[in-house]
Design an enzyme around this catalytic site. Sequence first.
Site, PDB file in Angstrom:
ATOM      1  N   SER A  99     -12.700 -12.732  -2.817  1.00  0.00           N
ATOM      2  CA  SER A  99     -11.402 -12.921  -2.192  1.00  0.00           C
ATOM      3  C   SER A  99     -11.101 -11.657  -1.404  1.00  0.00           C
ATOM      4  O   SER A  99     -11.530 -10.561  -1.793  1.00  0.00           O
ATOM      5  CB  SER A  99     -10.297 -13.110  -3.236  1.00  0.00           C
ATOM      6  OG  SER A  99     -10.535 -14.251  -4.012  1.00  0.00           O
ATOM      7  N   CYS A 100     -10.375 -11.805  -0.328  1.00  0.00           N
ATOM      8  CA  CYS A 100      -9.983 -10.647   0.476  1.00  0.00           C
ATOM      9  C   CYS A 100      -8.549 -10.857   0.926  1.00  0.00           C
ATOM     10  O   CYS A 100      -8.227 -11.902   1.499  1.00  0.00           O
ATOM     11  CB  CYS A 100     -10.909 -10.497   1.685  1.00  0.00           C
ATOM     12  SG  CYS A 100     -10.505  -9.072   2.717  1.00  0.00           S
TER      13      CYS A 100
END
Length: 127
Positions: free
Chosen positions: A105-106
Amino acid sequence: MGKLIVSTKKAPAAIGPYSQAVRLGNLVFTSGQIPADPASGEIVPGGVEAQARQVLKNLGEVLSASGASLDNVLKTTLFIKNMDDFALINTIYAEFFNNEPPARSCVEVARLPKDVLIEMEAVAYIP
């Protein structure tokens, strides 16, 4: 089996009431790693590219101290100050996770500790 606190001088010391990582069984949960030089504690110069490389080096050292490695990472979470840096960060990330990359995830955030440009945490397993 109880939890084991992981600590190494090869990565920046925790700057608060938390551990560099916690191991439970064959799982390792790292705290967010920032681009601080472990020896000096100073943030590395050179912008987001240098910071991304240092974060990944620090993450690797914490994992190594736990008995794992970057190859054992199941999931990472990246916190970045500017989504415009995503492509460059992604290129550097791919150098460290080039074979069977983990889930990820970013998220773009307003501010990070010590005003760094990137922070990363991971969940890994110990083979």
